[in-house]
Each structure stands twice: as C-alpha cells, then as structure tokens.
Design a protein around this motif. Structure first.
Motif, PDB file in Angstrom:
ATOM      1  N   ILE A   7       0.860  -1.186   0.000  1.00 39.29           N
ATOM      2  CA  ILE A   7       0.000   0.000   0.000  1.00 39.29           C
ATOM      3  C   ILE A   7       0.893   1.232   0.000  1.00 39.29           C
ATOM      4  N   GLY A   8       0.812   2.009  -1.088  1.00 43.59           N
ATOM      5  CA  GLY A   8       1.751   3.105  -1.312  1.00 43.59           C
ATOM      6  C   GLY A   8       2.917   2.554  -2.103  1.00 43.59           C
ATOM      7  N   LEU A  30      -0.182  -3.889  -6.145  1.00 40.93           N
ATOM      8  CA  LEU A  30       0.392  -2.547  -5.963  1.00 40.93           C
ATOM      9  C   LEU A  30      -0.759  -1.562  -5.805  1.00 40.93           C
ATOM     10  N   ILE A  31      -0.788  -0.865  -4.686  1.00 43.97           N
ATOM     11  CA  ILE A  31      -1.896   0.054  -4.429  1.00 43.97           C
ATOM     12  C   ILE A  31      -1.361   1.473  -4.242  1.00 43.97           C
ATOM     13  N   ALA A  56      -6.134   1.136  -7.663  1.00 45.99           N
ATOM     14  CA  ALA A  56      -6.105   2.540  -7.252  1.00 45.99           C
ATOM     15  C   ALA A  56      -6.898   2.750  -5.972  1.00 45.99           C
ATOM     16  N   ALA A  57      -6.270   3.417  -5.004  1.00 39.78           N
ATOM     17  CA  ALA A  57      -6.988   3.850  -3.796  1.00 39.78           C
ATOM     18  C   ALA A  57      -6.155   4.909  -3.090  1.00 39.78           C
ATOM     19  N   ASP A  58      -6.868   5.872  -2.515  1.00 32.28           N
ATOM     20  CA  ASP A  58      -6.209   6.828  -1.619  1.00 32.28           C
ATOM     21  C   ASP A  58      -6.356   6.245  -0.214  1.00 32.28           C
ATOM     22  N   LEU A  82       1.078  -7.896   4.123  1.00 32.16           N
ATOM     23  CA  LEU A  82       0.588  -6.533   3.898  1.00 32.16           C
ATOM     24  C   LEU A  82       1.713  -5.576   4.254  1.00 32.16           C
ATOM     25  N   GLN A  83       2.095  -4.741   3.316  1.00 34.12           N
ATOM     26  CA  GLN A  83       3.073  -3.688   3.637  1.00 34.12           C
ATOM     27  C   GLN A  83       2.379  -2.340   3.523  1.00 34.12           C
ATOM     28  N   TYR A  84       2.506  -1.522   4.582  1.00 34.21           N
ATOM     29  CA  TYR A  84       1.906  -0.185   4.569  1.00 34.21           C
ATOM     30  C   TYR A  84       3.025   0.831   4.478  1.00 34.21           C
TER      31      TYR A  84
END
Ligand SMILES: NC(=O)c1ccc[n+]([C@@H]2O[C@H](COP(=O)([O-])OP(=O)(O)OC[C@H]3O[C@@H](n4cnc5c(N)ncnc54)[C@H](OP(=O)(O)O)[C@@H]3O)[C@@H](O)[C@H]2O)c1
Length: 221
Positions: A7-8, A30-31, A56-58, A82-84
């Motif tokens: 994420i990011g 990939l987000i 795609a996401a904010d 999950l990676q933030y």
C-alpha cells in the motif's frame, strides 16, 4: 500462491519490495492513488517474471482502500503479506507551534486510520491462511519526534503504538507484525538505505519473525 499487498507502491521502495517478494514467488498487488502509475509498475514487474496488478486507492478513503484490498485478493489470491508504506505528504511536516487540530487530520487519517482500515480488511484472510505478515514502514520521526515535522511525528507515534499492540496480540496466531524505521532519506546506492537493501531488510523481517521495531540505519545518520 499467495500475495503481498504493497500500500503506497511507487518506483522506489514499493518497486524494490515487489521485486524482492516476487522473486520468492509472491504475486504482488500494488496500491496507490494513480492507477496508471501502478499499472506501469505492474508491466515492468511482468517483464521481470513477477505477477503483479495495480489497484487505485487513496489511503485516506477507507471505502476505496477496503475495495482495493478486496479486489487484490479476488484477482491474485489471499493476501499473506501486507506492507503499509505510502510516502507522506510534505504538508504533514510542519513546525509544532504552527499546527492546529485541523492540520493533524491528514497525518492521522494517513498514518493511523489507513493502517487500521487495511489491517482489518486483510486479517480474516490471514487467519484463514493460518499465517501472515504485516509490515509498517516509517521515517525516523517514528522513533524520535522532530519539532519541524510535527504531523508525521505525532501520527507515526500513533501508528507505531498500533503496530506494537498488534505485534503482541497476533503473535500467537502466526501473524507477525514488524516495523522498519528508515532514518533520513532513502538513497539509491547507499549501503543500508538503497531501496533493494531496504527490501532485503523487509524480507528478513518477514522470514525471521522476531521483534517489532527494526532500524534500517543509525538514527543520527
Ligand atoms: N523517500 C524517503 O526518503 C523516505 C525516507 C524515510 C522513510 N520513507 C518511507 O518509505 C516509504 C516510501 O518509500 P518511497 O519514498 O521509496 O516511495 P515509493 O515506494 O517510491 O512510492 C510511495 C507511493 O506512495 C503513494 N502514495 C502517497 N500518498 C498516498 C495516498 N494518500 N494513498 C495511496 N498511496 C499514496 C504514491 O503514489 P500515488 O501518488 O500514485 O498515490 C507513491 O508513489 C514510506 O513508508 C516512507 O515513510 C521514505
């Protein structure tokens, strides 16, 4: 095969982690906010033999983040890692005496509500798998607050506390929660802070599964 959701995910650390986990056989979700950019990154990864898809996401839009993670699991398979690691906006880095409560909304949504939303969305899948890893990536202000970067300092502290609590609570369920603190800047070519070296450190946290907080480099570097 299982999936790592990043994420990011951008061209720096995100891409390096995608390649590192992809090399081990993970599919990669990939987000980020820009669908074209994550689409392009997925195509580059495909050229390197990695199965990847962009979503795609904010992270500040809870419904969009939940939908992106659901779409990732439905398209690629269960999310094991999950990676933030979205890169914080420069507006979050303002001097402590110049901020008011409204200035903290962005940093808190970004660094606290985002991770809480993402973790809640992936936990049932990790429990069903019987294993999982949650990786939080932060700058040095997560460990030592900086008076000129008040928003990130305060919000990273909250994110760190949340991650630490998760680490202790989920350990018995086979779900490891770790944080990588990167002091200073990510620097291509640097022996400890090149994106590929940092990706190796994150792979190692996933594999060795001990301790919550890890430092990529000395704090005063
Ligand atoms: N860069 C540094 O010098 C540095 C230093 C210390 C720590 N870090 C940590 O390293 C991680 C980032 O690594 P990187 O700088 O190499 O970045 P990167 O992986 O190259 O890209 C991160 C991506 O985050 C996405 N992003 C930003 N805001 C977002 C939002 N609101 N919602 C969804 N996605 C968002 C951006 O894509 P979109 O614009 O498409 O959304 C960006 O491409 C972060 O955890 C950061 O705290 C970075």
């Amino acid at each position: 095969m299982t999936t790592i959701a990043i994420i990011g995910a951008g061209p720096g650390l995100g891409a390096a982690v995608a390649r590192r986990f992809g090399r081990e056989g993970f599919d990669v979700a990939l987000i980020s906010r820009n669908h074209e950019r994550v689409g392009g990154l997925s195509a580059d990864l495909a050229d390197a033999g990695v199965t990847a898809r962009g979503f795609a996401a904010d992270v500040r839009d809870r419904k969009a983040l939940e939908a992106a993670l659901d779409a990732a699991a439905a398209t690629l398979g269960p999310i094991e890692v999950l990676q933030y690691s979205p890169v914080p906006h420069k507006d979050f880095m303002r001097p402590v005496l110049e901020i008011d409560p409204a200035d903290l909304v962005g940093p808190i949504e970004f660094s606290l509500y985002g991770p809480v939303t993402a973790v809640r969305q992936v936990l049932p899948g990790m429990r069903a798998l019987g294993r999982g890893t949650i990786l939080l990536v932060n700058g040095g202000t997560a460990a030592v607050p900086h008076p000129d970067r008040a928003g990130t300092s305060i919000a990273f502290a909250a994110e760190s506390a949340y991650g630490h609590l998760l680490h202790d609570t989920l350990a018995g369920d086979g779900i490891h929660v770790g944080q990588l603190v990167i002091p200073g800047a990510i620097l291509p070519g640097h022996p400890r802070k090149d994106p590929a070296v940092l990706a190796e450190a994150l792979w190692s946290i996933h594999r060795t599964r001990h301790g919550f907080r890890h430092f990529a480099d000395d704090l005063d570097s």
